[in-house]
Design a protein around this motif. Sequence first.
Motif, mmCIF file in Angstrom:
data_model
loop_
_atom_site.group_PDB
_atom_site.id
_atom_site.type_symbol
_atom_site.label_atom_id
_atom_site.label_comp_id
_atom_site.label_asym_id
_atom_site.label_seq_id
_atom_site.Cartn_x
_atom_site.Cartn_y
_atom_site.Cartn_z
ATOM 1 N N LEU A 21 0.832 -1.206 0.000
ATOM 2 C CA LEU A 21 0.000 0.000 0.000
ATOM 3 C C LEU A 21 0.865 1.254 0.000
ATOM 4 O O LEU A 21 0.615 2.195 -0.760
ATOM 5 N N PHE A 22 1.883 1.278 0.860
ATOM 6 C CA PHE A 22 2.735 2.464 0.982
ATOM 7 C C PHE A 22 3.405 2.782 -0.352
ATOM 8 O O PHE A 22 3.447 3.937 -0.776
ATOM 9 N N ASP A 23 3.920 1.766 -1.024
ATOM 10 C CA ASP A 23 4.657 1.984 -2.265
ATOM 11 C C ASP A 23 3.749 2.335 -3.442
ATOM 12 O O ASP A 23 4.202 2.972 -4.389
ATOM 13 N N ASN A 24 2.490 1.922 -3.402
ATOM 14 C CA ASN A 24 1.596 2.116 -4.544
ATOM 15 C C ASN A 24 0.564 3.226 -4.359
ATOM 16 O O ASN A 24 0.264 3.936 -5.312
ATOM 17 N N ASP A 25 0.004 3.372 -3.158
ATOM 18 C CA ASP A 25 -1.011 4.405 -2.925
ATOM 19 C C ASP A 25 -1.153 4.650 -1.429
ATOM 20 O O ASP A 25 -1.969 4.026 -0.751
ATOM 21 N N ARG A 26 -0.329 5.577 -0.916
ATOM 22 C CA ARG A 26 -0.307 5.838 0.534
ATOM 23 C C ARG A 26 -1.660 6.273 1.086
ATOM 24 O O ARG A 26 -1.934 6.095 2.267
ATOM 25 N N THR A 27 -2.528 6.845 0.240
ATOM 26 C CA THR A 27 -3.834 7.293 0.736
ATOM 27 C C THR A 27 -4.685 6.118 1.217
ATOM 28 O O THR A 27 -5.616 6.317 1.995
ATOM 29 N N GLN A 28 -4.364 4.903 0.772
ATOM 30 C CA GLN A 28 -5.133 3.716 1.173
ATOM 31 C C GLN A 28 -4.715 3.155 2.532
ATOM 32 O O GLN A 28 -5.347 2.225 3.040
ATOM 33 N N LEU A 29 -3.672 3.723 3.133
ATOM 34 C CA LEU A 29 -3.190 3.201 4.412
ATOM 35 C C LEU A 29 -4.173 3.416 5.563
ATOM 36 O O LEU A 29 -4.052 2.781 6.596
ATOM 37 N N GLY A 30 -5.143 4.291 5.386
ATOM 38 C CA GLY A 30 -6.130 4.520 6.442
ATOM 39 C C GLY A 30 -6.849 3.253 6.856
ATOM 40 O O GLY A 30 -7.307 3.132 7.998
ATOM 41 N N ALA A 31 -6.938 2.286 5.967
ATOM 42 C CA ALA A 31 -7.646 1.038 6.264
ATOM 43 C C ALA A 31 -6.974 0.222 7.360
ATOM 44 O O ALA A 31 -7.618 -0.616 7.987
ATOM 45 N N ILE A 32 -5.687 0.460 7.621
ATOM 46 C CA ILE A 32 -5.003 -0.360 8.623
ATOM 47 C C ILE A 32 -4.878 0.330 9.982
ATOM 48 O O ILE A 32 -4.406 -0.278 10.930
ATOM 49 N N TYR A 33 -5.292 1.599 10.059
ATOM 50 C CA TYR A 33 -5.226 2.336 11.330
ATOM 51 C C TYR A 33 -6.628 2.536 11.888
ATOM 52 O O TYR A 33 -7.616 2.403 11.177
ATOM 53 N N ILE A 34 -6.693 2.879 13.173
ATOM 54 C CA ILE A 34 -7.960 3.250 13.813
ATOM 55 C C ILE A 34 -7.804 4.645 14.408
ATOM 56 O O ILE A 34 -6.704 5.202 14.424
ATOM 57 N N ASP A 35 -8.885 5.214 14.910
ATOM 58 C CA ASP A 35 -8.830 6.577 15.432
ATOM 59 C C ASP A 35 -7.924 6.708 16.654
ATOM 60 O O ASP A 35 -7.432 7.795 16.943
ATOM 61 N N ALA A 36 -7.665 5.601 17.347
ATOM 62 C CA ALA A 36 -6.779 5.644 18.521
ATOM 63 C C ALA A 36 -5.321 5.348 18.163
ATOM 64 O O ALA A 36 -4.459 5.363 19.034
ATOM 65 N N SER A 37 -5.032 5.087 16.888
ATOM 66 C CA SER A 37 -3.666 4.745 16.476
ATOM 67 C C SER A 37 -2.715 5.919 16.665
ATOM 68 O O SER A 37 -3.112 7.085 16.560
ATOM 69 N N CYS A 38 -1.441 5.587 16.918
ATOM 70 C CA CYS A 38 -0.385 6.591 17.058
ATOM 71 C C CYS A 38 0.734 6.277 16.071
ATOM 72 O O CYS A 38 1.087 5.112 15.872
ATOM 73 N N LEU A 39 1.289 7.334 15.482
ATOM 74 C CA LEU A 39 2.438 7.229 14.596
ATOM 75 C C LEU A 39 3.517 8.175 15.103
ATOM 76 O O LEU A 39 3.239 9.333 15.411
ATOM 77 N N THR A 40 4.741 7.677 15.205
ATOM 78 C CA THR A 40 5.896 8.529 15.425
ATOM 79 C C THR A 40 6.752 8.411 14.173
ATOM 80 O O THR A 40 7.241 7.317 13.851
ATOM 81 N N TRP A 41 6.875 9.502 13.437
ATOM 82 C CA TRP A 41 7.612 9.518 12.177
ATOM 83 C C TRP A 41 8.807 10.441 12.337
ATOM 84 O O TRP A 41 8.641 11.652 12.448
ATOM 85 N N GLU A 42 9.994 9.867 12.424
ATOM 86 C CA GLU A 42 11.204 10.671 12.594
ATOM 87 C C GLU A 42 11.068 11.623 13.792
ATOM 88 O O GLU A 42 11.442 12.788 13.718
ATOM 89 N N GLY A 43 10.479 11.146 14.876
ATOM 90 C CA GLY A 43 10.344 11.931 16.092
ATOM 91 C C GLY A 43 9.086 12.775 16.177
ATOM 92 O O GLY A 43 8.765 13.290 17.238
#
Length: 127
Positions: A21-43
Amino acid sequence: MGDKPIWEQIGSSFIQHYYQLFDNDRTQLGAIYIDASCLTWEGQQFQGKAAIVEKLSSLPFQKIQHSITAQDHQPTPDSCIISMVVGQLKADEDPIMGFHQMFLLRNINDAWVCTNDMFRLALHNFG
């Protein structure tokens, strides 16, 4: 794959799906997260499906390709799966760079979702 523990099968399948998904269409990644999900990206910290997808969709490259060097998966005492990924990525015409990423996966309503995601490029500053 049948001889691997179930958490390794689930973790490996998730990793393959995520980077496809990331390599082809990052907008579709929402399907794997929920509203309580957390991301730390480079701090930088992001919470919630919308904020995470907005961050990942706005990354400053047009094309990207990930190559997974190694992945490890473990079950947690509360029936989750923690996955660690080491690999390389190539974004646009930039040099190939190493990266590390960690996911915490939870089964919610018979679907595995990512509740926690941490990403770092493998850059070293020896100065």
